[in-house]
Every structure is written in structure tokens, then in C-alpha cells.
Scaffold this motif. Structure first.
Motif, PDB file in Angstrom:
ATOM      1  N   ASN A  12      23.844   1.876  -2.529  1.00 21.94           N
ATOM      2  CA  ASN A  12      24.849   1.693  -3.577  1.00 21.94           C
ATOM      3  C   ASN A  12      26.034   0.880  -3.076  1.00 21.94           C
ATOM      4  N   HIS A  19      25.137  -1.157 -11.339  1.00 19.44           N
ATOM      5  CA  HIS A  19      24.944   0.201 -11.859  1.00 19.44           C
ATOM      6  C   HIS A  19      26.137   0.650 -12.705  1.00 19.44           C
ATOM      7  N   HIS A  52      27.863   4.710 -14.802  1.00 17.09           N
ATOM      8  CA  HIS A  52      29.242   5.073 -15.184  1.00 17.09           C
ATOM      9  C   HIS A  52      29.497   4.720 -16.649  1.00 17.09           C
ATOM     10  N   ASP A  68      27.763   8.944  -9.332  1.00 18.91           N
ATOM     11  CA  ASP A  68      26.922   8.374  -8.273  1.00 18.91           C
ATOM     12  C   ASP A  68      26.099   9.455  -7.585  1.00 18.91           C
TER      13      ASP A  68
HETATM   14 FE    FE Z   1      29.170   4.022  -8.621  1.00 17.67          FE
END
Ligand code: FE
Ligand code: FES
Length: 435
Positions: A204, A211, A216, A366
Motif C-alpha cells: 500500500n 485505492h 476510502h 486500510d
Molecule cells: Fe489508504
């Protein structure tokens, strides 16, 4: 999986395919501990965490607890946090200050330089059977610092830290060496455990800018991200040096979003400290996220801590410390320029804790994804099928990018993840990573 050549099959750099086994297989985890974490330079602590003689913090390197301590002689050292008598954990606090270190089990005591200075009932040992000079704390094989960041390695063969970081120093300087005083930590690090393989976190933080609008999505719906999902797709993916990677993204064309959003009063200091090439990159960008191989990630971002606050920058570094194939311990630091005003320190702290860390609105999203990814990659059937890391691998490099290393246009892509996994594969297969 004892034949190291098997690891080569787990990462297909050309096609952008990654075996699910790297995220869950205990044998891969064991090999990582031995071939990677006991050889690479790993971040331990920042010098501003142990500013005075006797200051110490406890950290972890591979599977072992490490004591980083500022000696009375002014030298910061790192030792295995284990008594030489029965191996007891010597310091049991995360941090503290001690004029000497007394083992809680039988009282053997060590100086802040690691020497064994006293032993309980010393007169009962034969003089030939207590060589105190050789019973000091076990030091890390190598300890070196870069701009206040203390790294350690258990390998004597690992080259000097400056060489290991290579071109990554150019980009790190844009974050931690951009003012004369550099940066310091704000308070103790946040520390927590996540039920994920550590590489979902680095994945990530090596270039996953795409993402944001799904993982989010609820934050985007609240209007706390720019409305157009492609507005954060600009910028560059960068392989600074070997597995050290980052992405850098411009913000909206307003002065507040230049210089990573740092306050106006710090900007002349940046211009006066960095090279013109580095200062121009800082001026033109608002976001920078990346990873120092293997497990030190950073983010320089501007976020809204709530619906009413303006976007505020913060700089955070974090360690993703594997504690098992599917568990990871995280340390996360907020850092700020030593020249920063009290007002800015407060604002950047609030932006950071509201968005990242275990209670942060972004970090919670996350972590949920990383934990579910880890769970779903454990099964034997799932592991027959590779994962897809193929976004924008066909895009040619940006030869005009004004920074060292390799850069690709756009920040939506999986090129930097592939650079990271390629380096990971070379460490696990014990190929020479330095050539
Ligand atoms: Fe994130
Ligand atoms: Fe430390 Fe016995 S284990 S003094």
C-alpha cells in the motif's frame, strides 16, 4: 520450501504476477526472517527519541527485541535486550532513562554502554569463571544513522547505510533534511498490532494511490477527497534505488498545496537548504508516499482531519515489523521540522491522529482491507492462483523526470510494487542485492 530457487517463482516481474504464498506461507516467513531481516538495514529509532545520556527505547529487529540506548559517552548503541545470565528481557518498558540497567531476575547490571558492571554474589564465582569483560550486552553487528534515523543490521556484509540507501537519500532529504535543523519526533510513536502480512502494508505504501476512492470511499463521499477520482492520478512513480520506491503527486494549483503544504514561514528555509532540483520538486508537489526497503514507510500528505478543518500536512514514518506470517506490529511516528511553530505542531498532530494510527479514519479502512486480504490468501485453493500487479507496466519511463532513479509518469500504477517485490525476491534467493 528449503531450495531457495523456489522463491524465484513467487514473483513474476515481467508479467506483474505475485504468488499469494508470499503473504501467508510460514516457510516464506522463516526465509524472510533469515535472508532479509537478519541481513538488511532496518530502521530502529530516531535520534530525537533518545536525546540524553541514559535515554533508551525498545524496538524489534527480525524476531528479537532491541535496546537502543544513548550511552554516557554520548554514543547511541543498539543491543539485544537480553541479559547474559538467563536471557531475561533486560528493559521491560518501551522507553525510559537509566543510569545503569539492572536485570529484574537476579540483578546483573550493565552500564549504558553495555558493559557488565556488577553481578549478584560475585564473590561466589571462581575468578576464572566470570569474565565480565566478555559478558556485556550483545551489540548489533552494525548501527549507522542517516539524518538522525538510526538503522541496524545483524550482518557484517551489509554495505554502508549510505550505499544501501543510494538515490533514496535524494528523496529522503526532501522530507527529513529540507530545513537546517531537520526533523524530530513528536511524542512517542503509536504502536499496534495488525492481523496482516507485513507486505500488504508495504504494498500500500509503495505506490497504491489508486485505492483512495474505493477503500476510502466513505471519506470521499463526505467530500474530504477531491471529487474527481482521477485528480490524484498525476505525478510520478519512482524507483529511487533497488527496492526503495515512492510516488509523488501534485496538489491543486494553489499556493497552499505547494511545498507539501508546509507553512509559508518554512518555505524559504527549504529553498535555502535543498538543491535547486530537490527544492523544485518539493515546490511542485503536495503528496509523497513510499518505502525504504524493506519495511520503513513514509507519507507526506495533506488531509482534512474533519469536515470543517482545512487540509493540513503531516509527515509520518512507520515500521511494519512482521511478528508472524499473518501478524504485523506497527510503530508510527509523527515528525516535524525542528523550526516549526507551536501552532503548526498542534495542527499537524491533530491532522495525523485523526486520519492515521489505529483510530485514524484512513488507517482503519486500510487495516480492514489488509486483514481480509491476508485471511483470503491463506487457503490452499486460493494459493493456486496468482495475484495481479499489472497496472501500467507497459508505460515507458519518464526520461525527463528531474530526479535520480527510474520514474514513470502518473501515480496510478503498479510499477513500484513490482520493483519492491523484485528486490524482495533477490534477497530471499540470496542473489547479490548490491550489484
Ligand atoms: Fe489508504
Ligand atoms: Fe538476568 Fe539472571 S537473568 S540476572
Amino acid at each position: 520450501m528449503t531450495d531457495t530457487t523456489d522463491f524465484a517463482a513467487l514473483v513474476d516481474e515481467e508479467g506483474g504476477r505475485i504468488s499469494r504464498r508470499i503473504y501467508a506461507d510460514p516457510q516464506v516467513y522463516d526465509a524472510e526472517q533469515e535472508n532479509l531481516f537478519r541481513r538488511a538495514w532496518c530502521f530502529l529509532a530516531h535520534e530525537s527519541e533518545v536525546p540524553n545520556p541514559g535515554d533508551y527505547v525498545e524496538r524489534q529487529l527480525a524476531s528479537e527485541r532491541i535496546l537502543v540506548i544513548h550511552g554516557k559517552d554520548g554514543v547511541i548503541r543498539a543491543f539485544l535486550n537480553s541479559c547474559r545470565h538467563r536471557g531475561m528481557r533486560l528493559c521491560r518498558a518501551d522507553k525510559g532513562n537509566a543510569t545503569f540497567l539492572r536485570c529484574p531476575y537476579h540483578g546483573w547490571s550493565y552500564s549504558s554502554e553495555g558493559e557488565l558492571i556488577s553481578v549478584f554474589a560475585e564473590e561466589l564465582y571462581h575468578q576464572d569463571n566470570l569474565d565480565k569483560a566478555n559478558l556485556g550486552l550483545i551489540p548489533l553487528t552494525q548501527v549507522q544513522s542517516y539524518k538522525g534515523f538510526i538503522f541496524g543490521s545483524w550482518s557484517a556484509e551489509t554495505p554502508a547505510l549510505d550505499d544501501y540507501l543510494g538515490n533514496m537519500r535524494f528523496y529522503l532529504d526532501m522530507l527529513v533534511g529540507r530545513t537546517p535543523g531537520g526533523v524530530e519526533v513528536v511524542g512517542p510513536p503509536q504502536c499496534w498490532e495488525v492481523h496482516t502480512n507485513w507486505k500488504f502494508a508495504t504494498d500500500n505504501f509503495t505506490g497504491d494511490n489508486f485505492h483512495l476512492y474505493t477503500a476510502h470511499g466513505s471519506i470521499a463521499e463526505l467530500g474530504m477527497l477531491p471529487p474527481d477520482p482521477m485528480s490524484l492520478s498525476f505525478g510520478n512513480l519512482i524507483q529511487a534505488h533497488k527496492g526503495h520506491v515512492l510516488h509523488i503527486v501534485p496538489g491543486p494549483p494553489i499556493p497552499q498545496a505547494q511545498y507539501f503544504g508546509v507553512p509559508m514561514e518554512l518555505r524559504p528555509l527549504i529553498e535555502g537548504t535543498l538543491s535547486p532540483q530537490q527544492a523544485a520538486l518539493v515546490k511542485d508537489h503536495a503528496f509523497c508516499v513510499g518505502t525504504v526497503f524493506p519495511n520503513l514507510s513514509f507519507m507526506q500528505v495533506m488531509v482534512q482531519g474533519d469536515l470543517h478543518s482545512p487540509p493540513t500536512p503531516f509527515l509520518s514514518f512507520r515500521i511494519w515489523q512482521p511478528t508472524g506470517p499473518t501478524t504485523t506490529k506497527v510503530w508510527s511516528w509523527l515528525m516535524v521540522e525542528k523550526e516549526a511553530s507551536p501552532e503548526y505542531r498542534k495542527a499537524t498532530y491533530e491532522a495525523y491522529v485523526r486520519t492515521f494510527g489505529p483510530s485514524g479514519i484512513f488507517e482503519q479502512d486500510d487495516m480492514e482491507n489488509w486483514e481480509e486480504c491476508t485471511r483470503m490468501n491463506i487457503g490452499a485453493v486460493a494459493q493456486r492462483y496468482n495475484l495481479h500487479h499489472g497496472m501500467a507496466l507497459h508505460v515507458p519511463a519518464d526520461r525527463d523526470f528531474p530526479g535520480p532513479g527510474n520514474a514513470w509518469p502518473g501515480s496510478y500504477g503498479e510499477r513500484t510494487q513490482i520493483c519492491f517485490y523484485g528486490e524482495w525476491k533477490r534477497w530471499l534467493t540470496m542473489e547479490e542485492p548490491w550489484v
